[in-house]
Design an enzyme around this catalytic site. Structure first.
Site, PDB file in Angstrom:
ATOM      1  NE  ARG A   1      -4.022  -1.980   0.249  1.00 56.64           N
ATOM      2  CZ  ARG A   1      -5.222  -2.159   0.758  1.00 56.64           C
ATOM      3  NH1 ARG A   1      -5.418  -2.061   2.043  1.00 56.64           N
ATOM      4  NH2 ARG A   1      -6.234  -2.445  -0.016  1.00 56.64           N
TER       5      ARG A   1
ATOM      6  CD  GLN B   1      -2.932   5.741  -3.847  1.00 53.65           C
ATOM      7  OE1 GLN B   1      -3.166   6.565  -4.713  1.00 53.65           O
ATOM      8  NE2 GLN B   1      -2.895   6.023  -2.570  1.00 53.65           N
TER       9      GLN B   1
ATOM     10  CG  ASP C   1      -4.613  -1.654  -3.575  1.00 54.30           C
ATOM     11  OD1 ASP C   1      -5.160  -2.771  -3.467  1.00 54.30           O
ATOM     12  OD2 ASP C   1      -4.350  -0.933  -2.604  1.00 54.30           O
TER      13      ASP C   1
ATOM     14  CB  SER D   1      -8.048  -0.380  -3.575  1.00 53.49           C
ATOM     15  OG  SER D   1      -7.312  -0.237  -2.407  1.00 53.49           O
TER      16      SER D   1
ATOM     17  CE1 TYR E   1      -4.940  -4.656   3.843  1.00 55.99           C
ATOM     18  CE2 TYR E   1      -2.559  -4.559   3.755  1.00 55.99           C
ATOM     19  CZ  TYR E   1      -3.774  -4.689   3.122  1.00 55.99           C
ATOM     20  OH  TYR E   1      -3.830  -4.834   1.759  1.00 55.99           O
TER      21      TYR E   1
END
Ligand code: NAD
Length: 379
Positions: A122, A127, A130, A133, A230
């Site tokens: 992360r 991004q 990901d 996500s 997390y």
């Protein structure tokens, strides 16, 4: 020329690992793309859509995979697929790395360089890669839509000549990517939304979406986030206090969406059978964590359980129910990742020092190499 293969997914998976848009992008990087006929069918993509962007459509997975340098999938490849892969081929997929280690070993033993997209670090550079996500975002939206569809009452408040319809009360447990999208969706539908999480950073995010945050905010809570962003497994004391708070709150709620997960561990159990039975008839619990053991004691994979009039939904593969969007985003995530290792002139070139590569690499050189799986890393 780098060749990329996309075989059909199995086991009812509706998503696929490539979109017409990414076929064009791979072609621009000098790759040739072979796609098994029908791969995009559930995502409303026909073979011609791929072919128009330059892909070759082939009749079988073997034909696609056997000479491929790179194999793209949503789920783990089957043993038959692994059997025809070239030594040194690259596989990028959601490999479900904590499950069934024998399946991973088969990839390693074949000499394949495999990457688990779920382990994407992360960091801001990653991004766009990901997959958790992109898929959780869609799932959070769909969860609220499905729960509302099964709720025999309205979501928004309605003032009518015949009387007032009260707004639904929605409680979201776990305010990560899926939970935040669920909060936003429930708010748009007019519900009164509360949410909980063990990570303090979630408090502000919930408030910014118009939700009210409910949590045991003690010292342990202030430290509950890992450097990776997390949640940690909480202590028994924390869990007891959290359960008390939740038990009082759920009695008044109409819809509960649970999303709580801890990487590499079973989902935390947050709603007991007793809490379920304390809820109003017709209430809905939508357990988004059911595939990882569930946040509700009574949820069952793929079923809707009726517990004295409270319905507990345990859906399988929620993003797969929005296959069009899910495929488009997943395919873009994969392209962003693969473009790290495809050079237009030099072909495949992997920088094994890159933290994105190190974070996701499962097997290389005939062995499982990820520290979380070799016992050298912390889950
Ligand atoms: P996740 O899917 O692992 O878990 C869902 C949520 O459940 C998390 O918010 C977690 O804190 C929560 N949870 C765990 N145990 C709980 C418990 N006992 N009670 C209540 N809630 C509990 O998490 P996620 O959706 O992947 O997101 C985790 C974080 O990472 C979020 O802050 C998210 O914004 C962040 N994130 C960062 C990036 C990035 O920087 N590139 C990308 C995606 C997500």
């Amino acid at each position: 020329m780098v060749t990329i293969a996309v075989p059909l997914e199995g086991d009812g998976e509706t998503r696929t690992a490539i979109s017409p848009e990414t076929v064009k992008k791979y072609a621009a990087l000098g790759c040739s793309v072979k796609i098994q006929s029908g791969a995009g069918a559930h995502s409303n993509i026909i073979d011609d859509d791929y072919a128009e962007m330059g892909a070759e459509i082939v009749g079988s997975s073997i034909e696609a995979i056997k000479d491929a340098d790179i194999i793209l999938k949503v789920r783990r490849p089957s043993n038959d697929e692994i059997g025809v892969m070239k030594e040194g081929a690259i596989v990028a997929a959601m490999l479900d790395p904590y499950d069934d280690q024998d399946g991973l070993k088969a990839l390693a033993e074949k000499g394949v360089i495999s990457f688990a997209m779920e382990l994407m670090p992360r960091i801001s550079r990653a991004q766009s890669m990901d997959v958790l996500s992109s898929q959780s975002n869609l799932a959070g939206y769909k969860a609220v839509i499905d729960a509302a569809a099964n709720f025999a009452q309205a979501m928004p408040m309605m003032m009518t000549a015949a009387g007032t319809v009260p707004p639904a009360k929605v409680f979201v447990m776990g305010a990560g990517v899926a939970g935040l999208q669920a909060i936003a969706t429930a708010k748009r539908l007019g519900a009164i939304v509360t949410a909980t999480d063990v990570r303090p950073a979630a408090k502000e995010q919930v408030a910014s979406l118009g939700g009210k945050f409910i949590a045991v905010e003690n010292d342990e809570f202030k430290e509950a986030e890992t450097s990776g962003g997390y949640a940690k497994e909480m202590s028994d004391d924390y869990k007891r206090e959290q359960a008390e708070l939740v038990a009082n709150h759920v009695k008044t709620q109409d819809i509960i969406i649970t999303t709580a997960l801890i990487p590499g561990r079973p989902a935390p159990q947050l709603i007991t059978g007793e809490m379920v039975r304390s809820m109003k008839k017709g209430s809905i619990i939508y357990d988004m964590a059911v595939e990882r053991g569930g946040n509700c004691e009574l949820s069952r994979l793929g079923e809707i359980v009726d517990e004295v009039g409270v319905y507990i939904m345990g859906p399988i593969n929620i993003p797969g129910a929005l296959a069009g969007n899910a495929t488009s985003l997943y395919a873009k995530n994969l392209f962003a990742f693969l473009s790290l290792m495809i050079d237009k002139d030099e072909g495949v070139k992997i920088d094994f020092e890159d933290e994105i590569i190190q974070g996701t690499l499962i097997s290389n050189g005939g062995k499982i190499v990820h520290p979380m799986l070799t016992g050298e890393g912390d889950k």
